[in-house]
Design an enzyme around this catalytic site. Structure first.
Site, mmCIF file in Angstrom:
data_model
loop_
_atom_site.group_PDB
_atom_site.id
_atom_site.type_symbol
_atom_site.label_atom_id
_atom_site.label_comp_id
_atom_site.label_asym_id
_atom_site.label_seq_id
_atom_site.Cartn_x
_atom_site.Cartn_y
_atom_site.Cartn_z
ATOM 1 N N SER A 189 0.913 -1.358 0.082
ATOM 2 C CA SER A 189 0.054 -0.020 -0.002
ATOM 3 C C SER A 189 0.933 1.298 -0.025
ATOM 4 C CB SER A 189 -0.920 0.211 1.191
ATOM 5 O OG SER A 189 -1.744 -0.791 1.046
ATOM 6 N N TYR A 201 -3.039 3.480 8.297
ATOM 7 C CA TYR A 201 -4.394 2.478 8.637
ATOM 8 C C TYR A 201 -5.198 3.034 9.807
ATOM 9 C CZ TYR A 201 -1.765 -0.882 5.785
ATOM 10 O OH TYR A 201 -0.951 -1.443 4.805
ATOM 11 N N VAL A 251 1.274 -3.489 4.061
ATOM 12 C CA VAL A 251 1.255 -4.767 4.593
ATOM 13 C C VAL A 251 2.512 -5.695 4.294
ATOM 14 C CG1 VAL A 251 -1.267 -4.995 4.957
ATOM 15 C CG2 VAL A 251 -0.313 -6.049 3.017
ATOM 16 N N LYS A 285 0.216 3.196 -2.826
ATOM 17 C CA LYS A 285 -0.975 3.923 -2.837
ATOM 18 C C LYS A 285 -0.736 5.736 -3.143
ATOM 19 C CE LYS A 285 -4.276 0.672 -1.285
ATOM 20 N NZ LYS A 285 -4.173 -0.378 -0.215
ATOM 21 N N TYR A 299 -4.489 -2.437 -9.774
ATOM 22 C CA TYR A 299 -4.631 -2.361 -8.431
ATOM 23 C C TYR A 299 -3.619 -3.487 -7.547
ATOM 24 C CZ TYR A 299 -5.533 -2.751 -3.210
ATOM 25 O OH TYR A 299 -5.216 -2.734 -1.969
HETATM 26 N N1 GLU Z 1 -2.568 -5.737 -1.457
HETATM 27 C C1 GLU Z 1 -3.013 -5.294 -0.287
HETATM 28 C C2 GLU Z 1 -4.553 -5.475 -0.110
HETATM 29 O O1 GLU Z 1 -5.237 -4.999 -1.008
HETATM 30 C C3 GLU Z 1 -2.405 -4.172 0.155
HETATM 31 C C4 GLU Z 1 -2.783 -3.935 1.547
HETATM 32 C C5 GLU Z 1 -1.946 -2.861 2.337
HETATM 33 O O2 GLU Z 1 -0.870 -2.810 2.076
HETATM 34 O O3 GLU Z 1 -2.567 -2.078 2.801
HETATM 35 O O4 GLU Z 1 -5.215 -6.122 0.691
#
Ligand code: GLU
Length: 306
Positions: free
Chosen positions: A65, A242, A260, A68, A190
């Site tokens: 993430s 988060y 994550v 993002k 994604y």
């Molecule tokens: N690929 C992970 C998911 O969509 C990313 C989650 C993350 O790193 O927050 O669950």
């Protein structure tokens, strides 16, 4: 006077070592569950170009993430403020992959850094860019100055085969009319962005433009004007770690984005960017040792945004 970063990083690496065994790698993505828990790396890159690194700072890992932030910035550059018609900018207080608020708030995700928001961002990029995968890779390589940044097809496939929550979020978004492309295409892009791999050294470099009012010191390019760069950093501060964001900011005092895979990228505006990686996560999904390392960094250097 500049702190002695090398000594501080060496001390941090030693102090967090007992924590490495305590976190748990993300096991809902099988390819991530296999990453050894004993890894720890940290890199700091200053605006002047000095690099300080410790531990496994050169080992590429799945940034998940953290990507993002890159996609959000690409979307902001193409959609401008129109992006805010489709995504809010408030912390969610819910887990990053929860569908609950999305249903209650009629398909408008809380922010671009939770999964639902990132899916809308992916949808924007699929419309705005000719070759979104290539352009994302090019963007991250230019920001980090490293050709070593790669996507990992095995991780993307591992996510696709277990990504039922993301598929549910995408369908929910589509049902509310907040996705323009096909659900499968949005999910594909994604999972691709989540599968990017890079080292702490490259990750620290790639966030430096956000510490420099949008001007990338690595390539010399202006990525964002100062005002949107300020806004991107503000979003990292309020939504980047988060549903533990309050605790994270309380402890660390820097805008940051976690993933994550156990990576966290953080910025200290006007001075530096830092990246840390340790795969063991705490119960909210942030790297356990990584969070502690950043807390020690701001404590030992006496530098934070506050
Ligand atoms: N690929 C992970 C998911 O969509 C990313 C989650 C993350 O790193 O927050 O669950």
């Amino acid at each position: 006077m500049e702190p002695d970063y090398d000594r501080i990083l060496a001390d941090i690496a030693q102090e967090v070592r007992p924590l490495l065994a305590l976190g748990a790698p993300a096991d809902y993505i099988p390819a991530l569950a296999r990453v050894p828990r004993d890894r720890f790396g940290m890199a700091v890159r200053t605006l002047e170009g000095r690099i300080h690194a410790v531990g496994d700072a050169d080992e590429p890992f799945s940034i998940q993430s953290v990507s993002k932030v890159f996609t959000f910035i690409l979307a902001l550059r193409s959609a401008g403020d129109g992006l805010w018609d489709r995504i809010q900018r408030e912390p969610s207080g819910d887990p990053f992959n929860s569908p609950i608020l999305l249903e209650q708030e009629r398909g408008i995700p809380r922010n671009p850094f939770i999964n639902a928001g990132a899916l809308v961002v992916a949808d924007i990029l699929l419309e705005a860019l000719e070759d979104p995968r290539e352009e994302l890779l090019r963007f991250v390589r230019a920001r980090s100055g490293s050709g070593a940044v790669r996507a990992d097809p095995e991780v993307a496939e591992s996510e696709r085969s277990t990504g039922h929550r993301n598929a549910a979020l995408a369908h929910l978004l589509k049902s509310f009319g907040n996705l323009r492309n096909r659900v499968e295409e949005v999910l594909d892009f994604y999972f691709f962005q989540c599968s990017l791999r890079m080292s702490c050294r490259d990750l620290a470099a790639s966030f430096l433009f956000l510490a420099n009012r949008g001007l990338c010191p690595v390539s010399g390019e202006r990525v964002l004007e100062p005002s949107p760069a300020k806004r991107a950093a503000a979003l990292m501060l309020t939504c980047g770690t988060y549903d533990a964001v309050g605790d994270f900011v309380y402890r660390v005092g820097l805008p940051a984005k976690s993933g994550v895979g156990g990576g966290i990228a953080a910025i200290l505006p006007g001075r530096l960017a830092a990246a840390v990686w340790s795969p063991g996560l705490n119960e909210r999904g942030n790297s356990l040792a990584g969070t502690q390392a950043l807390e020690l960094f701001t404590t030992k250097t006496g530098m934070s945004i506050f």
